[in-house]
Design a protein around this motif. Structure first.
Motif, PDB file in Angstrom:
ATOM      1  N   LEU A   1      -9.204   3.841  11.927  1.00  0.00           N
ATOM      2  CA  LEU A   1      -9.896   2.572  12.129  1.00  0.00           C
ATOM      3  C   LEU A   1      -9.420   1.863  13.396  1.00  0.00           C
ATOM      4  O   LEU A   1      -9.914   0.792  13.737  1.00  0.00           O
ATOM      5  N   GLY A   2      -8.441   2.471  14.083  1.00  0.00           N
ATOM      6  CA  GLY A   2      -7.970   1.931  15.354  1.00  0.00           C
ATOM      7  C   GLY A   2      -6.902   0.868  15.242  1.00  0.00           C
ATOM      8  O   GLY A   2      -6.648   0.123  16.204  1.00  0.00           O
ATOM      9  N   MET A   3      -6.244   0.792  14.090  1.00  0.00           N
ATOM     10  CA  MET A   3      -5.212  -0.222  13.900  1.00  0.00           C
ATOM     11  C   MET A   3      -3.892   0.233  14.505  1.00  0.00           C
ATOM     12  O   MET A   3      -3.554   1.413  14.458  1.00  0.00           O
ATOM     13  N   ALA A   4      -3.139  -0.722  15.024  1.00  0.00           N
ATOM     14  CA  ALA A   4      -1.794  -0.452  15.524  1.00  0.00           C
ATOM     15  C   ALA A   4      -0.831  -0.404  14.339  1.00  0.00           C
ATOM     16  O   ALA A   4      -1.068  -1.044  13.309  1.00  0.00           O
ATOM     17  N   GLU A   5       0.266   0.339  14.483  1.00  0.00           N
ATOM     18  CA  GLU A   5       1.208   0.523  13.373  1.00  0.00           C
ATOM     19  C   GLU A   5       1.725  -0.796  12.819  1.00  0.00           C
ATOM     20  O   GLU A   5       1.828  -0.972  11.601  1.00  0.00           O
ATOM     21  N   GLU A   6       2.028  -1.757  13.705  1.00  0.00           N
ATOM     22  CA  GLU A   6       2.547  -3.041  13.213  1.00  0.00           C
ATOM     23  C   GLU A   6       1.498  -3.799  12.397  1.00  0.00           C
ATOM     24  O   GLU A   6       1.837  -4.643  11.566  1.00  0.00           O
ATOM     25  N   ASP A   7       0.221  -3.477  12.620  1.00  0.00           N
ATOM     26  CA  ASP A   7      -0.851  -4.135  11.877  1.00  0.00           C
ATOM     27  C   ASP A   7      -1.140  -3.476  10.531  1.00  0.00           C
ATOM     28  O   ASP A   7      -1.704  -4.114   9.645  1.00  0.00           O
ATOM     29  N   TYR A   8      -0.800  -2.201  10.392  1.00  0.00           N
ATOM     30  CA  TYR A   8      -1.099  -1.541   9.109  1.00  0.00           C
ATOM     31  C   TYR A   8       0.140  -1.223   8.274  1.00  0.00           C
ATOM     32  O   TYR A   8       0.015  -0.710   7.164  1.00  0.00           O
ATOM     33  N   GLU A   9       1.320  -1.580   8.754  1.00  0.00           N
ATOM     34  CA  GLU A   9       2.535  -1.255   7.999  1.00  0.00           C
ATOM     35  C   GLU A   9       2.509  -1.834   6.588  1.00  0.00           C
ATOM     36  O   GLU A   9       2.814  -1.147   5.614  1.00  0.00           O
ATOM     37  N   ASN A  10       2.123  -3.109   6.442  1.00  0.00           N
ATOM     38  CA  ASN A  10       2.074  -3.718   5.103  1.00  0.00           C
ATOM     39  C   ASN A  10       1.003  -3.075   4.231  1.00  0.00           C
ATOM     40  O   ASN A  10       1.185  -2.932   3.022  1.00  0.00           O
ATOM     41  N   ILE A  11      -0.116  -2.685   4.836  1.00  0.00           N
ATOM     42  CA  ILE A  11      -1.192  -2.031   4.068  1.00  0.00           C
ATOM     43  C   ILE A  11      -0.704  -0.681   3.544  1.00  0.00           C
ATOM     44  O   ILE A  11      -0.911  -0.350   2.374  1.00  0.00           O
ATOM     45  N   HIS A  12      -0.032   0.072   4.404  1.00  0.00           N
ATOM     46  CA  HIS A  12       0.508   1.375   4.014  1.00  0.00           C
ATOM     47  C   HIS A  12       1.511   1.225   2.869  1.00  0.00           C
ATOM     48  O   HIS A  12       1.467   1.963   1.875  1.00  0.00           O
ATOM     49  N   MET A  13       2.407   0.240   2.988  1.00  0.00           N
ATOM     50  CA  MET A  13       3.401   0.045   1.926  1.00  0.00           C
ATOM     51  C   MET A  13       2.765  -0.486   0.643  1.00  0.00           C
ATOM     52  O   MET A  13       3.171  -0.112  -0.464  1.00  0.00           O
ATOM     53  N   ALA A  14       1.748  -1.347   0.785  1.00  0.00           N
ATOM     54  CA  ALA A  14       1.036  -1.823  -0.412  1.00  0.00           C
ATOM     55  C   ALA A  14       0.370  -0.657  -1.137  1.00  0.00           C
ATOM     56  O   ALA A  14       0.332  -0.620  -2.372  1.00  0.00           O
ATOM     57  N   ALA A  15      -0.136   0.308  -0.371  1.00  0.00           N
ATOM     58  CA  ALA A  15      -0.743   1.496  -0.995  1.00  0.00           C
ATOM     59  C   ALA A  15       0.293   2.273  -1.804  1.00  0.00           C
ATOM     60  O   ALA A  15      -0.021   2.792  -2.882  1.00  0.00           O
ATOM     61  N   HIS A  16       1.526   2.331  -1.312  1.00  0.00           N
ATOM     62  CA  HIS A  16       2.599   3.012  -2.052  1.00  0.00           C
ATOM     63  C   HIS A  16       2.805   2.392  -3.427  1.00  0.00           C
ATOM     64  O   HIS A  16       3.116   3.089  -4.389  1.00  0.00           O
ATOM     65  N   VAL A  17       2.659   1.062  -3.502  1.00  0.00           N
ATOM     66  CA  VAL A  17       2.992   0.357  -4.754  1.00  0.00           C
ATOM     67  C   VAL A  17       1.761  -0.278  -5.413  1.00  0.00           C
ATOM     68  O   VAL A  17       1.906  -1.137  -6.280  1.00  0.00           O
ATOM     69  N   HIS A  18       0.556   0.174  -5.031  1.00  0.00           N
ATOM     70  CA  HIS A  18      -0.643  -0.499  -5.533  1.00  0.00           C
ATOM     71  C   HIS A  18      -0.762  -0.451  -7.052  1.00  0.00           C
ATOM     72  O   HIS A  18      -1.357  -1.340  -7.657  1.00  0.00           O
ATOM     73  N   ASP A  19      -0.187   0.548  -7.693  1.00  0.00           N
ATOM     74  CA  ASP A  19      -0.272   0.672  -9.154  1.00  0.00           C
ATOM     75  C   ASP A  19       1.027   0.305  -9.867  1.00  0.00           C
ATOM     76  O   ASP A  19       1.192   0.621 -11.044  1.00  0.00           O
ATOM     77  N   ILE A  20       1.934  -0.373  -9.185  1.00  0.00           N
ATOM     78  CA  ILE A  20       3.229  -0.714  -9.808  1.00  0.00           C
ATOM     79  C   ILE A  20       3.026  -1.549 -11.080  1.00  0.00           C
ATOM     80  O   ILE A  20       3.825  -1.469 -12.008  1.00  0.00           O
ATOM     81  N   GLY A  21       1.945  -2.286 -11.156  1.00  0.00           N
ATOM     82  CA  GLY A  21       1.675  -3.082 -12.353  1.00  0.00           C
ATOM     83  C   GLY A  21       1.477  -2.251 -13.604  1.00  0.00           C
ATOM     84  O   GLY A  21       1.616  -2.759 -14.724  1.00  0.00           O
ATOM     85  N   LYS A  22       1.205  -0.954 -13.437  1.00  0.00           N
ATOM     86  CA  LYS A  22       1.048  -0.088 -14.609  1.00  0.00           C
ATOM     87  C   LYS A  22       2.357   0.072 -15.369  1.00  0.00           C
ATOM     88  O   LYS A  22       2.358   0.533 -16.512  1.00  0.00           O
ATOM     89  N   ILE A  23       3.449  -0.332 -14.749  1.00  0.00           N
ATOM     90  CA  ILE A  23       4.742  -0.301 -15.434  1.00  0.00           C
ATOM     91  C   ILE A  23       4.734  -1.241 -16.646  1.00  0.00           C
ATOM     92  O   ILE A  23       5.501  -1.082 -17.579  1.00  0.00           O
ATOM     93  N   GLY A  24       3.815  -2.221 -16.621  1.00  0.00           N
ATOM     94  CA  GLY A  24       3.699  -3.172 -17.728  1.00  0.00           C
ATOM     95  C   GLY A  24       2.616  -2.842 -18.734  1.00  0.00           C
ATOM     96  O   GLY A  24       2.346  -3.631 -19.634  1.00  0.00           O
ATOM     97  N   ILE A  25       1.999  -1.675 -18.596  1.00  0.00           N
ATOM     98  CA  ILE A  25       0.939  -1.258 -19.520  1.00  0.00           C
ATOM     99  C   ILE A  25       1.549  -0.374 -20.617  1.00  0.00           C
ATOM    100  O   ILE A  25       2.349   0.509 -20.317  1.00  0.00           O
TER     101      ILE A  25
END
Length: 196
Positions: free
Chosen positions: A39-63
């Motif tokens: 999508l043409g994003m610079a690394e500093e612009d997508y770092e949080n998105i990439h890390m959020a993807a790593h933990v996007h389902d962390i809430g399943k720990i409470g299911i």
């Protein structure tokens, strides 16, 4: 460095609870990173998105385990529990000042372009950019993974599904980019799983 270590620790906690979810999160984060690059994003612009993807389902720990590990399709009551996982995940991440930027992305990764998603019913550009990217990668992995009740879709079948729901479930601009760069974003992850 501490930021990445925290995310790795959270993923390890998830893996200890549910191996499938942890592996799914890795695949989604790999696809998300490549999608951001395409999508043409610079690394500093997508770092949080990439890390959020790593933990996007962390809430399943409470299911509850009985729901999370159920081998069959879920009933309506069980789905209502599953739909709580984005809020649970956002609450977990919000406890850390360092991880707070990930919380909003995680909270909204099940919103839909047409407003029919959860938990807030956001639509179109009201959905955080990162959440829109993760939603697409999350769906691709769900479709291309085997389930007890159905076989994984092929790459071509998955592409057709993405096109079918572009502008309904998913941001059409992101879908177009992902489909155009399928060989960079998706194929490397599933190359050993099936013929593409």
């Amino acid at each position: 460095m501490i930021y990445h270590d925290l995310v790795d620790s959270i993923v390890a906690a998830l893996e200890a609870r549910d191996q499938y979810t942890a592996n799914h999160s890795r695949r989604v984060s790999d696809m998300t990173e490549q999608a951001c690059i395409c999508l043409g994003m610079a690394e500093e612009d997508y770092e949080n998105i990439h890390m959020a993807a790593h933990v996007h389902d962390i809430g399943k720990i409470g299911i509850p385990d009985a729901i999370l590990s159920k081998p069959d399709k879920l009933n309506d009551e069980e789905w209502s529990y599953i739909k709580m996982h984005p809020q649970i995940g956002a609450d977990i991440l919000s406890k850390s000042k360092t991880l707070q930027p990930l919380a909003e992305i995680v909270l909204h990764h099940h919103e839909r372009w047409d407003g029919g998603g959860y938990p807030s019913g956001l639509k179109k550009s009201d959905i955080p950019w990162g959440a829109r990217i993760i939603a697409i990668c999350d769906s691709i992995d769900a479709m291309m993974s085997n389930r007890v009740y159905r076989k994984a879709l092929t790459s071509e079948q998955c592409k057709r599904e993405m096109a079918k729901f572009s502008g309904k479930l998913y941001d059409p601009q992101i879908v177009q980019c992902v489909v155009e760069h399928w060989d960079k974003i998706v194929e490397p992850i599933y190359i050993n799983q099936q013929e593409l």
